[in-house]
Design a protein around this motif. Sequence first.
Motif, PDB file in Angstrom:
ATOM      1  N   LEU A 134      42.693  34.813  54.554  1.00  0.00           N
ATOM      2  CA  LEU A 134      43.900  35.605  54.309  1.00  0.00           C
ATOM      3  C   LEU A 134      44.200  35.738  52.823  1.00  0.00           C
ATOM      4  CD1 LEU A 134      46.221  34.278  57.168  1.00  0.00           C
ATOM      5  CD2 LEU A 134      45.041  36.475  57.045  1.00  0.00           C
ATOM      6  N   PHE A 135      43.775  34.754  52.033  1.00  0.00           N
ATOM      7  CA  PHE A 135      43.965  34.825  50.576  1.00  0.00           C
ATOM      8  C   PHE A 135      43.032  35.864  49.956  1.00  0.00           C
ATOM      9  CE2 PHE A 135      42.711  33.487  46.297  1.00  0.00           C
ATOM     10  CZ  PHE A 135      43.947  33.451  45.657  1.00  0.00           C
ATOM     11  N   THR A 136      41.772  35.893  50.411  1.00  0.00           N
ATOM     12  CA  THR A 136      40.788  36.800  49.801  1.00  0.00           C
ATOM     13  C   THR A 136      40.941  38.245  50.265  1.00  0.00           C
ATOM     14  OG1 THR A 136      39.164  36.317  51.556  1.00  0.00           O
ATOM     15  CG2 THR A 136      39.098  34.938  49.576  1.00  0.00           C
ATOM     16  N   LEU A 137      41.487  38.455  51.470  1.00  0.00           N
ATOM     17  CA  LEU A 137      41.558  39.809  52.040  1.00  0.00           C
ATOM     18  C   LEU A 137      42.329  40.807  51.170  1.00  0.00           C
ATOM     19  CD1 LEU A 137      40.731  41.519  54.469  1.00  0.00           C
ATOM     20  CD2 LEU A 137      42.873  40.857  55.584  1.00  0.00           C
ATOM     21  N   PRO A 138      43.539  40.473  50.660  1.00  0.00           N
ATOM     22  CA  PRO A 138      44.279  41.460  49.846  1.00  0.00           C
ATOM     23  C   PRO A 138      43.551  41.861  48.564  1.00  0.00           C
ATOM     24  CG  PRO A 138      45.701  39.656  50.535  1.00  0.00           C
ATOM     25  CD  PRO A 138      44.305  39.235  50.845  1.00  0.00           C
ATOM     26  N   PHE A 139      42.701  40.988  48.023  1.00  0.00           N
ATOM     27  CA  PHE A 139      41.954  41.330  46.810  1.00  0.00           C
ATOM     28  C   PHE A 139      40.723  42.184  47.136  1.00  0.00           C
ATOM     29  CE2 PHE A 139      44.119  37.325  45.781  1.00  0.00           C
ATOM     30  CZ  PHE A 139      44.745  37.669  44.598  1.00  0.00           C
ATOM     31  N   THR A 140      40.159  41.983  48.320  1.00  0.00           N
ATOM     32  CA  THR A 140      38.932  42.689  48.689  1.00  0.00           C
ATOM     33  C   THR A 140      39.211  44.129  49.114  1.00  0.00           C
ATOM     34  OG1 THR A 140      37.990  40.594  49.433  1.00  0.00           O
ATOM     35  CG2 THR A 140      36.892  42.591  50.173  1.00  0.00           C
ATOM     36  N   ILE A 141      40.318  44.356  49.808  1.00  0.00           N
ATOM     37  CA  ILE A 141      40.631  45.706  50.309  1.00  0.00           C
ATOM     38  C   ILE A 141      40.689  46.742  49.184  1.00  0.00           C
ATOM     39  CG2 ILE A 141      42.421  47.106  51.408  1.00  0.00           C
ATOM     40  CD1 ILE A 141      42.974  44.749  53.266  1.00  0.00           C
ATOM     41  N   PRO A 142      41.396  46.503  48.058  1.00  0.00           N
ATOM     42  CA  PRO A 142      41.386  47.503  46.969  1.00  0.00           C
ATOM     43  C   PRO A 142      39.992  47.731  46.388  1.00  0.00           C
ATOM     44  CG  PRO A 142      43.157  45.917  46.667  1.00  0.00           C
ATOM     45  CD  PRO A 142      42.291  45.381  47.757  1.00  0.00           C
ATOM     46  N   LEU A 143      39.170  46.661  46.329  1.00  0.00           N
ATOM     47  CA  LEU A 143      37.813  46.827  45.817  1.00  0.00           C
ATOM     48  C   LEU A 143      36.990  47.737  46.723  1.00  0.00           C
ATOM     49  CD1 LEU A 143      37.088  43.165  44.671  1.00  0.00           C
ATOM     50  CD2 LEU A 143      37.202  45.176  43.193  1.00  0.00           C
ATOM     51  N   LEU A 144      37.212  47.649  48.017  1.00  0.00           N
ATOM     52  CA  LEU A 144      36.512  48.537  48.950  1.00  0.00           C
ATOM     53  C   LEU A 144      37.074  49.953  48.889  1.00  0.00           C
ATOM     54  CD1 LEU A 144      36.164  46.241  52.112  1.00  0.00           C
ATOM     55  CD2 LEU A 144      34.324  47.046  50.630  1.00  0.00           C
ATOM     56  N   LEU A 145      38.386  50.067  48.667  1.00  0.00           N
ATOM     57  CA  LEU A 145      39.024  51.384  48.635  1.00  0.00           C
ATOM     58  C   LEU A 145      38.499  52.259  47.503  1.00  0.00           C
ATOM     59  CD1 LEU A 145      42.792  50.700  49.459  1.00  0.00           C
ATOM     60  CD2 LEU A 145      41.139  51.998  50.810  1.00  0.00           C
ATOM     61  N   HIS A 146      38.047  51.646  46.415  1.00  0.00           N
ATOM     62  CA  HIS A 146      37.621  52.446  45.262  1.00  0.00           C
ATOM     63  C   HIS A 146      36.409  53.319  45.603  1.00  0.00           C
ATOM     64  CE1 HIS A 146      33.988  50.105  44.204  1.00  0.00           C
ATOM     65  NE2 HIS A 146      33.752  51.053  43.317  1.00  0.00           N
ATOM     66  N   MET A 147      35.705  52.992  46.695  1.00  0.00           N
ATOM     67  CA  MET A 147      34.560  53.806  47.108  1.00  0.00           C
ATOM     68  C   MET A 147      34.997  55.034  47.903  1.00  0.00           C
ATOM     69  SD  MET A 147      31.666  50.969  48.114  1.00  0.00           S
ATOM     70  CE  MET A 147      32.646  50.147  49.364  1.00  0.00           C
ATOM     71  N   PHE A 148      36.289  55.058  48.325  1.00  0.00           N
ATOM     72  CA  PHE A 148      36.773  56.156  49.164  1.00  0.00           C
ATOM     73  C   PHE A 148      37.858  56.989  48.494  1.00  0.00           C
ATOM     74  CE2 PHE A 148      35.479  52.575  51.869  1.00  0.00           C
ATOM     75  CZ  PHE A 148      34.464  53.174  52.604  1.00  0.00           C
ATOM     76  N   VAL A 149      38.554  56.411  47.525  1.00  0.00           N
ATOM     77  CA  VAL A 149      39.626  57.149  46.848  1.00  0.00           C
ATOM     78  C   VAL A 149      39.308  57.248  45.354  1.00  0.00           C
ATOM     79  CG1 VAL A 149      41.366  56.433  48.522  1.00  0.00           C
ATOM     80  CG2 VAL A 149      40.976  55.040  46.492  1.00  0.00           C
ATOM     81  N   SER A 150      39.898  58.229  44.715  1.00  0.00           N
ATOM     82  CA  SER A 150      39.579  58.496  43.304  1.00  0.00           C
ATOM     83  C   SER A 150      40.661  58.004  42.347  1.00  0.00           C
ATOM     84  CB  SER A 150      39.379  60.008  43.100  1.00  0.00           C
ATOM     85  OG  SER A 150      40.524  60.726  43.524  1.00  0.00           O
ATOM     86  N   TRP A 151      41.404  56.998  42.768  1.00  0.00           N
ATOM     87  CA  TRP A 151      42.414  56.455  41.860  1.00  0.00           C
ATOM     88  C   TRP A 151      41.717  55.833  40.655  1.00  0.00           C
ATOM     89  CZ3 TRP A 151      45.465  53.468  46.191  1.00  0.00           C
ATOM     90  CH2 TRP A 151      46.098  54.417  47.021  1.00  0.00           C
ATOM     91  N   ARG A 152      42.147  56.274  39.492  1.00  0.00           N
ATOM     92  CA  ARG A 152      41.481  55.843  38.263  1.00  0.00           C
ATOM     93  C   ARG A 152      41.582  54.338  38.049  1.00  0.00           C
ATOM     94  NH1 ARG A 152      42.438  58.642  32.318  1.00  0.00           N
ATOM     95  NH2 ARG A 152      40.824  57.455  31.215  1.00  0.00           N
ATOM     96  N   LEU A 153      42.732  53.773  38.419  1.00  0.00           N
ATOM     97  CA  LEU A 153      42.953  52.344  38.195  1.00  0.00           C
ATOM     98  C   LEU A 153      41.936  51.496  38.965  1.00  0.00           C
ATOM     99  CD1 LEU A 153      44.820  50.277  36.819  1.00  0.00           C
ATOM    100  CD2 LEU A 153      46.202  50.263  38.914  1.00  0.00           C
ATOM    101  N   LEU A 154      41.602  51.925  40.203  1.00  0.00           N
ATOM    102  CA  LEU A 154      40.660  51.156  41.018  1.00  0.00           C
ATOM    103  C   LEU A 154      39.236  51.237  40.480  1.00  0.00           C
ATOM    104  CD1 LEU A 154      41.859  51.938  44.669  1.00  0.00           C
ATOM    105  CD2 LEU A 154      42.302  49.903  43.288  1.00  0.00           C
ATOM    106  N   HIS A 155      38.945  52.252  39.658  1.00  0.00           N
ATOM    107  CA  HIS A 155      37.607  52.410  39.105  1.00  0.00           C
ATOM    108  C   HIS A 155      37.475  51.751  37.729  1.00  0.00           C
ATOM    109  CE1 HIS A 155      35.923  55.318  42.070  1.00  0.00           C
ATOM    110  NE2 HIS A 155      37.213  55.531  42.294  1.00  0.00           N
ATOM    111  N   ASP A 156      38.570  51.191  37.261  1.00  0.00           N
ATOM    112  CA  ASP A 156      38.554  50.533  35.955  1.00  0.00           C
ATOM    113  C   ASP A 156      37.796  49.199  36.059  1.00  0.00           C
ATOM    114  OD1 ASP A 156      39.641  50.289  33.150  1.00  0.00           O
ATOM    115  OD2 ASP A 156      40.424  48.452  34.041  1.00  0.00           O
TER     116      ASP A 156
END
Length: 326
Positions: free
Chosen positions: A32-54
């Motif tokens: 449960l601790f690692t899940l919130p950090f991993t989800i944004p890292l996976l999202l960067h492959m599907f969304v074009s938010w610049r912050l996630l690609h930094d």
Amino acid sequence: HVAELVKKAGYQYVGTKQKEKEGLASIEKKFLFTLPFTIPLLLHMFVSWRLLHDPLMQLVLSIPVVVIGFLHFGKSGLGSLRNGVPNMDVLIFIGSMSAFGYSLAGTVMNWGTPEASHYLFFETAATIITLVLLGNVIEHRSVKQTTTAITELGRLQEGLADKVVMHDGHEHVTRVPFNELKVDDLVMVKSGDSIPSDGILVKGELQVDESMITGESMPVSKRVEEIVIGGTLVSDGNGLVRITTIGKLTVLSSIIEMVKKAQMEKPSIQRLADKVSGIFVPVVLGISLLTFLISHFVFLISLQQSIMQAVAVLVISCPCAMGLAT
């Protein structure tokens, strides 16, 4: 000593008499601790938010997950290596740490340049760790469910019985623990009571729920001189039971011993899996190294791609299907 051997193997020794802890288990907290950090890292492959690609943002998000993975899988893998039988955690540790180390080195060396994006595999390291932790959580819950049988059966052997003692021609009732009863003791049972041990009904008539033995949900009628089984529940009636069997000779104790024996025995397929896993990890490490050497020095593939192919061999081998199936 058993406790020391268990700890050396990379596991936690909890003993045999420890009470069940309430709340989340350690492995569940880690997931449960690692899940919130991993989800944004996976999202960067599907969304074009610049912050996630930094690169810096990805590094910051991956570090907490990698620290948990380093401590959890590193401890288990090191323990298995010390015992000469490397387990799957060795592959998980090397695969995730290789992906993270490669990404970190590429990011630092190409900081501020477009080339840095070609080295971002932080989500790979985080995803490996989080997914395997999820598998461990599922395994933990499955084991917990299947091992409650002995605990539940053991609870049926605990309680207080109304022991009847004849004195001066009168009956005196004293409450004593089940484990203090002796053969030929007389015990009074009534509706709602658990029969403390195997015996014979010498007075009264009972309706007894024997579903724990037979699976039959309907109560069974018990009359004088009929056998009653310890741990079964009196649904209705009152009676006097003379204890005939105590301790490990009772039906309930025999059931508990059979369950324990069944859990300790390994099926032949599991013994085969244990033998295979002993050579599986070294072979996979060898194939991974060979993949890198052939890719880079024979086929002249770039260093980056050769490393990633070697890491891919480790990652694919992590959740060994044979081990999970067994």
